[in-house]
Design a protein around this motif. Sequence first.
Motif, PDB file in Angstrom:
ATOM      1  N   VAL A  95      35.104 -24.864  -6.253  1.00 26.22           N
ATOM      2  CA  VAL A  95      34.785 -23.696  -7.081  1.00 26.22           C
ATOM      3  C   VAL A  95      33.332 -23.762  -7.537  1.00 26.22           C
ATOM      4  O   VAL A  95      32.608 -22.758  -7.529  1.00 26.22           O
ATOM      5  CB  VAL A  95      35.739 -23.627  -8.293  1.00 26.22           C
ATOM      6  CG1 VAL A  95      35.306 -22.539  -9.257  1.00 26.22           C
ATOM      7  CG2 VAL A  95      37.158 -23.364  -7.829  1.00 26.22           C
ATOM      8  N   ASP A  96      32.914 -24.962  -7.927  1.00 26.68           N
ATOM      9  CA  ASP A  96      31.537 -25.137  -8.385  1.00 26.68           C
ATOM     10  C   ASP A  96      30.543 -24.775  -7.290  1.00 26.68           C
ATOM     11  O   ASP A  96      29.573 -24.051  -7.515  1.00 26.68           O
ATOM     12  CB  ASP A  96      31.361 -26.590  -8.835  1.00 26.68           C
ATOM     13  CG  ASP A  96      29.951 -26.863  -9.290  1.00 26.68           C
ATOM     14  OD1 ASP A  96      29.336 -25.942  -9.847  1.00 26.68           O
ATOM     15  OD2 ASP A  96      29.460 -27.984  -9.082  1.00 26.68           O
ATOM     16  N   ARG A  97      30.792 -25.280  -6.082  1.00 29.79           N
ATOM     17  CA  ARG A  97      29.891 -24.974  -4.966  1.00 29.79           C
ATOM     18  C   ARG A  97      29.867 -23.475  -4.697  1.00 29.79           C
ATOM     19  O   ARG A  97      28.820 -22.890  -4.453  1.00 29.79           O
ATOM     20  CB  ARG A  97      30.332 -25.735  -3.715  1.00 29.79           C
ATOM     21  CG  ARG A  97      29.897 -27.191  -3.694  1.00 29.79           C
ATOM     22  CD  ARG A  97      30.046 -27.763  -2.283  1.00 29.79           C
ATOM     23  NE  ARG A  97      31.407 -27.676  -1.780  1.00 29.79           N
ATOM     24  CZ  ARG A  97      32.344 -28.596  -1.994  1.00 29.79           C
ATOM     25  NH1 ARG A  97      32.058 -29.667  -2.702  1.00 29.79           N
ATOM     26  NH2 ARG A  97      33.565 -28.445  -1.515  1.00 29.79           N
ATOM     27  N   ALA A  98      31.055 -22.874  -4.730  1.00 26.92           N
ATOM     28  CA  ALA A  98      31.120 -21.433  -4.469  1.00 26.92           C
ATOM     29  C   ALA A  98      30.373 -20.651  -5.544  1.00 26.92           C
ATOM     30  O   ALA A  98      29.646 -19.698  -5.248  1.00 26.92           O
ATOM     31  CB  ALA A  98      32.584 -20.985  -4.415  1.00 26.92           C
ATOM     32  N   LEU A  99      30.532 -21.081  -6.794  1.00 28.13           N
ATOM     33  CA  LEU A  99      29.849 -20.388  -7.892  1.00 28.13           C
ATOM     34  C   LEU A  99      28.337 -20.479  -7.740  1.00 28.13           C
ATOM     35  O   LEU A  99      27.616 -19.494  -7.928  1.00 28.13           O
ATOM     36  CB  LEU A  99      30.267 -20.988  -9.230  1.00 28.13           C
ATOM     37  CG  LEU A  99      31.554 -20.463  -9.863  1.00 28.13           C
ATOM     38  CD1 LEU A  99      31.905 -21.269 -11.099  1.00 28.13           C
ATOM     39  CD2 LEU A  99      31.426 -18.990 -10.227  1.00 28.13           C
ATOM     40  N   GLN A 100      27.857 -21.672  -7.430  1.00 32.38           N
ATOM     41  CA  GLN A 100      26.416 -21.850  -7.328  1.00 32.38           C
ATOM     42  C   GLN A 100      25.846 -21.215  -6.071  1.00 32.38           C
ATOM     43  O   GLN A 100      24.640 -20.964  -5.998  1.00 32.38           O
ATOM     44  CB  GLN A 100      26.056 -23.337  -7.373  1.00 32.38           C
ATOM     45  CG  GLN A 100      26.464 -24.036  -8.666  1.00 32.38           C
ATOM     46  CD  GLN A 100      25.982 -23.303  -9.905  1.00 32.38           C
ATOM     47  OE1 GLN A 100      24.859 -22.820  -9.963  1.00 32.38           O
ATOM     48  NE2 GLN A 100      26.845 -23.192 -10.903  1.00 32.38           N
ATOM     49  N   GLY A 101      26.704 -20.944  -5.103  1.00 30.14           N
ATOM     50  CA  GLY A 101      26.217 -20.355  -3.861  1.00 30.14           C
ATOM     51  C   GLY A 101      26.152 -18.845  -3.879  1.00 30.14           C
ATOM     52  O   GLY A 101      25.535 -18.245  -3.000  1.00 30.14           O
ATOM     53  N   MET A 102      26.764 -18.224  -4.882  1.00 34.54           N
ATOM     54  CA  MET A 102      26.789 -16.764  -4.904  1.00 34.54           C
ATOM     55  C   MET A 102      25.606 -16.233  -5.720  1.00 34.54           C
ATOM     56  O   MET A 102      24.853 -17.001  -6.316  1.00 34.54           O
ATOM     57  CB  MET A 102      28.111 -16.260  -5.475  1.00 34.54           C
ATOM     58  CG  MET A 102      28.346 -16.636  -6.913  1.00 34.54           C
ATOM     59  SD  MET A 102      29.935 -16.078  -7.573  1.00 34.54           S
ATOM     60  CE  MET A 102      31.108 -17.029  -6.648  1.00 34.54           C
ATOM     61  N   THR A 103      25.452 -14.930  -5.717  1.00 33.34           N
ATOM     62  CA  THR A 103      24.341 -14.342  -6.468  1.00 33.34           C
ATOM     63  C   THR A 103      24.585 -14.493  -7.965  1.00 33.34           C
ATOM     64  O   THR A 103      25.727 -14.622  -8.424  1.00 33.34           O
ATOM     65  CB  THR A 103      24.190 -12.848  -6.154  1.00 33.34           C
ATOM     66  OG1 THR A 103      25.373 -12.176  -6.602  1.00 33.34           O
ATOM     67  CG2 THR A 103      23.993 -12.620  -4.671  1.00 33.34           C
ATOM     68  N   ALA A 104      23.484 -14.468  -8.712  1.00 32.42           N
ATOM     69  CA  ALA A 104      23.584 -14.658 -10.161  1.00 32.42           C
ATOM     70  C   ALA A 104      24.410 -13.548 -10.805  1.00 32.42           C
ATOM     71  O   ALA A 104      25.158 -13.793 -11.754  1.00 32.42           O
ATOM     72  CB  ALA A 104      22.191 -14.706 -10.770  1.00 32.42           C
ATOM     73  N   ALA A 105      24.296 -12.351 -10.290  1.00 34.57           N
ATOM     74  CA  ALA A 105      25.032 -11.231 -10.883  1.00 34.57           C
ATOM     75  C   ALA A 105      26.536 -11.423 -10.732  1.00 34.57           C
ATOM     76  O   ALA A 105      27.308 -11.198 -11.669  1.00 34.57           O
ATOM     77  CB  ALA A 105      24.592  -9.927 -10.235  1.00 34.57           C
ATOM     78  N   ARG A 106      26.946 -11.857  -9.549  1.00 36.60           N
ATOM     79  CA  ARG A 106      28.376 -12.096  -9.334  1.00 36.60           C
ATOM     80  C   ARG A 106      28.851 -13.287 -10.169  1.00 36.60           C
ATOM     81  O   ARG A 106      29.935 -13.268 -10.741  1.00 36.60           O
ATOM     82  CB  ARG A 106      28.641 -12.363  -7.857  1.00 36.60           C
ATOM     83  CG  ARG A 106      28.481 -11.127  -6.988  1.00 36.60           C
ATOM     84  CD  ARG A 106      28.604 -11.457  -5.533  1.00 36.60           C
ATOM     85  NE  ARG A 106      28.478 -10.257  -4.708  1.00 36.60           N
ATOM     86  CZ  ARG A 106      28.436 -10.260  -3.391  1.00 36.60           C
ATOM     87  NH1 ARG A 106      28.508 -11.406  -2.735  1.00 36.60           N
ATOM     88  NH2 ARG A 106      28.315  -9.143  -2.724  1.00 36.60           N
ATOM     89  N   ARG A 107      28.021 -14.325 -10.189  1.00 41.09           N
ATOM     90  CA  ARG A 107      28.416 -15.530 -10.932  1.00 41.09           C
ATOM     91  C   ARG A 107      28.605 -15.217 -12.416  1.00 41.09           C
ATOM     92  O   ARG A 107      29.582 -15.601 -13.025  1.00 41.09           O
ATOM     93  CB  ARG A 107      27.365 -16.621 -10.745  1.00 41.09           C
ATOM     94  CG  ARG A 107      27.710 -17.910 -11.468  1.00 41.09           C
ATOM     95  CD  ARG A 107      26.871 -19.061 -10.983  1.00 41.09           C
ATOM     96  NE  ARG A 107      25.457 -18.834 -11.185  1.00 41.09           N
ATOM     97  CZ  ARG A 107      24.559 -18.726 -10.221  1.00 41.09           C
ATOM     98  NH1 ARG A 107      24.923 -18.826  -8.975  1.00 41.09           N
ATOM     99  NH2 ARG A 107      23.291 -18.531 -10.495  1.00 41.09           N
ATOM    100  N   GLU A 108      27.660 -14.504 -12.991  1.00 42.38           N
ATOM    101  CA  GLU A 108      27.776 -14.238 -14.424  1.00 42.38           C
ATOM    102  C   GLU A 108      28.977 -13.335 -14.724  1.00 42.38           C
ATOM    103  O   GLU A 108      29.651 -13.512 -15.746  1.00 42.38           O
ATOM    104  CB  GLU A 108      26.493 -13.626 -14.971  1.00 42.38           C
ATOM    105  CG  GLU A 108      26.265 -12.192 -14.568  1.00 42.38           C
ATOM    106  CD  GLU A 108      25.077 -11.579 -15.279  1.00 42.38           C
ATOM    107  OE1 GLU A 108      24.306 -12.317 -15.898  1.00 42.38           O
ATOM    108  OE2 GLU A 108      24.926 -10.347 -15.192  1.00 42.38           O
TER     109      GLU A 108
END
Lengths: 277, 230
Positions: free
Chosen positions: A195-208
């Motif tokens: 999950v962490d890798r996926a979160l850091q790999g996506m765009t900031a807008a999606r992550r936030e």
Amino acid sequence: LKDGTPSTANSAIFLERQQRRSIGAIGMVFAQWGVMTRRDPAASPTDAVGSSPPSRVISSRRSESGDDSTTAASQLDQAMNRYADGDEGAFAELFLGLGPRLRGFLRRLSGSADVADDLLQETFLRLHAARGGFARGRPVLPWAYAIARNCYVSRARSARVRLEQAATGEAALEKAAGPGTQEQEGIARQMAEAVDRALQGMTAARREAFVMLRYEGLSVAMAAQIAGVSEGALKIRAFHAYEIIRAALAEQAAPQTPAPENAGSSSNDGRTAAYGL
Amino acid sequence: VIVAHFPSFDHVPDPLGQASQEPPRGLPAALGTPPPNRTEARRRRQAAVLLSLGWFASHLVVSGVRYDLWTLTAGYAVSQIGVPLVLALGCLYVALRPGQWGLGSSTASVVALALGGPLSFGLIALTSRALPATGADAHPWLGVLLCSDLMLAWMSTPLFAAAFALRRAFAAGAVWRSALVGSSVGLASAVTVNLHCDISDAFHLVMGHAVPVAAASAFAAAVVTRWLRA
């Protein structure tokens, strides 16, 4: 801010930058704060307050009880109201109440504890400077989240940081081990890492969007207001983030589960097969 | 479909877990020079409004009121003076409204007014008919440049006052809310210039009066927002 750099050094860089900007006396206050924490890293937050301890200690953990969390939020709102009216002593109470939650939020967004610490300092600096604009009778938490997000966005937009991230990658997060057997802990750790890798790999807008909804527990309307987008746009961002995480979890779970009898069924042991997605 | 059947994310594990609940390091030993509190911030805003109104009024007095002010048709007066005045007040109200969570009005309403305010004023100007008393203008661009320059100059001080009085006032939606503040200042400037300028053909009104309003809005969104964002 590179990997492996001690967080106190990051704080020193940040504080020097703030001083160069000539923000004024409050910058020096945070400089004193940095010196103080370097001198005695193990000092408790309450010790560091010195002669002006908070009148009430607010639990830094989100309470299991709804009443307790409501009371704590109400106390924070009152503290912010007092602070906006000029009561300087309320800052310590705000720091104790908001600090852990904002720090967690920033850590999830940035993916780095050191960066989160720097951003937290900047968040409280901005919160301090913007206190006159806090609307009476409104909750402080969304307002503080919005300021923390602004700090993160400012940092994420800087070209230096983009280059840094491209060159080195963000530091791995500390993983929390939950109770259970070693095997369960290992699986949980692997899932969390995925999950962490996926979160850091996506765009900031999606992550936030995903972090605010899933981990911070904000409502869609409130998260959309904080992000400055419509509710529909925020839902779509969160959904796309969820799709990425779902794929990462499925990929993580695939080698650990036996080959499915039914080729059409999901291999993610039901966790992500829900919701008809 | 996504918006209508939005899923719950509860089954997604939390990579940080309890680690995210750790308390942050230390606290400031004491607060230095205090920033403006709520009372002072309110006073600054009131002072900025009064300064802006005085600025517009003084320039109107010095530049002079249009000679045909009292003979204007009701439709022209409403469309060129009443409507922009209402839009200016509306933009300022929506920009400063704290909203349910203290983060301002809903994003949709802010965006709609930030775009719709200057645009509707321009469309009204585009569809307006020249007053019968207006003769043919031999140098239309000269009048356009003159009114544009006047408006941009008149807007500068109120925008500066807004940047000072509303410093760090917008925690969320800062760009669009700053655009609203710029629209409000631009529309107030348009009201003032419409009380001064007696050219009433659509080309002049659009290029000389409406375009500067859009420019003020864009400038506030791009530049002034740096001061207004918390």
